[in-house]
Design a protein around this motif. Structure first.
Motif, PDB file in Angstrom:
ATOM      1  N   GLU A  19       0.827  -1.209   0.000  1.00 24.38           N
ATOM      2  CA  GLU A  19       0.000   0.000   0.000  1.00 24.38           C
ATOM      3  C   GLU A  19       0.863   1.262   0.000  1.00 24.38           C
ATOM      4  OE1 GLU A  19      -0.146  -1.035   4.504  1.00 24.38           O
ATOM      5  OE2 GLU A  19       0.392  -2.036   2.645  1.00 24.38           O
ATOM      6  N   LEU A 115      -5.939   7.598   2.803  1.00 24.28           N
ATOM      7  CA  LEU A 115      -7.174   8.199   3.347  1.00 24.28           C
ATOM      8  C   LEU A 115      -6.903   9.007   4.608  1.00 24.28           C
ATOM      9  CD1 LEU A 115      -9.827   5.429   2.666  1.00 24.28           C
ATOM     10  CD2 LEU A 115      -9.480   7.599   1.460  1.00 24.28           C
ATOM     11  N   GLN A 134      -5.654   6.892  -4.218  1.00 24.37           N
ATOM     12  CA  GLN A 134      -6.237   5.589  -3.869  1.00 24.37           C
ATOM     13  C   GLN A 134      -6.093   4.611  -5.025  1.00 24.37           C
ATOM     14  OE1 GLN A 134      -6.447   5.192  -0.425  1.00 24.37           O
ATOM     15  NE2 GLN A 134      -8.014   3.806  -1.116  1.00 24.37           N
ATOM     16  N   LYS A 138      -3.704   0.466  -4.039  1.00 20.69           N
ATOM     17  CA  LYS A 138      -4.058  -0.941  -3.890  1.00 20.69           C
ATOM     18  C   LYS A 138      -2.791  -1.780  -3.823  1.00 20.69           C
ATOM     19  CE  LYS A 138      -8.395   0.013  -4.299  1.00 20.69           C
ATOM     20  NZ  LYS A 138      -8.877   0.671  -3.151  1.00 20.69           N
TER      21      LYS A 138
END
Length: 152
Positions: A19, A115, A134, A138
């Protein structure tokens, strides 16, 4: 009223799980979470000026993209005239994080997931810009094997 202009680095890295993490620093005056930014220079290209700000304000070095990732506008009360500032943002893939850097005594730095970083930022346009990451955030997965047809 003419807008002033700044350049900024958006420092990021991939965590072990894949991530994307964003590095934010605190502002000197208010302690709000921001990204490293500063005034452009006539002698240095904008992306290099943004990388310089990341070194000075956050103590990070890496590979900075030459093409802008995006931009946002904010009002800097310290200027006194209430003029807006247009900030051009460049992505910086962090490769090295120093223990000591020029503004260490004046700022804190911390890594956040996308986030959380977007939520910590007060400027709505920058928050939205960070949120668009975002798509990059992933974790990488091994590709699914291609389906093969089996005949009976």
């Amino acid at each position: 009223m003419t807008a002033h202009r700044q350049v900024a680095a958006l420092p990021l890295r991939r965590a072990k799980g894949g991530e994307v993490k964003i590095l934010l620093v605190t502002s000197r005056n208010t302690g709000r979470w921001i990204i490293p930014k500063g005034w452009p220079s006539k002698r240095v290209k904008d992306h290099k000026a943004a990388a310089r700000e990341a070194r000075q304000e956050a103590g990070v070095k890496g590979k900075i993209r030459t093409k802008a990732f995006g931009s946002y506008r904010y009002i800097k009360p310290e200027l006194g005239d209430g003029a807006p500032i247009d900030v051009t943002v460049f992505l910086l893939s962090v490769r090295k994080q120093s223990k000591r850097w020029p503004e260490k005594a004046e700022r804190r730095r911390a890594w956040f997931d996308i986030l959380d970083a977007a939520r910590k930022i007060a400027e709505p346009e920058l928050s939205s810009l960070i949120g668009t990451l975002q798509l990059l955030g992933k974790p990488r997965r091994k590709p699914e094997p291609e389906a093969t047809e089996i005949s009976a």
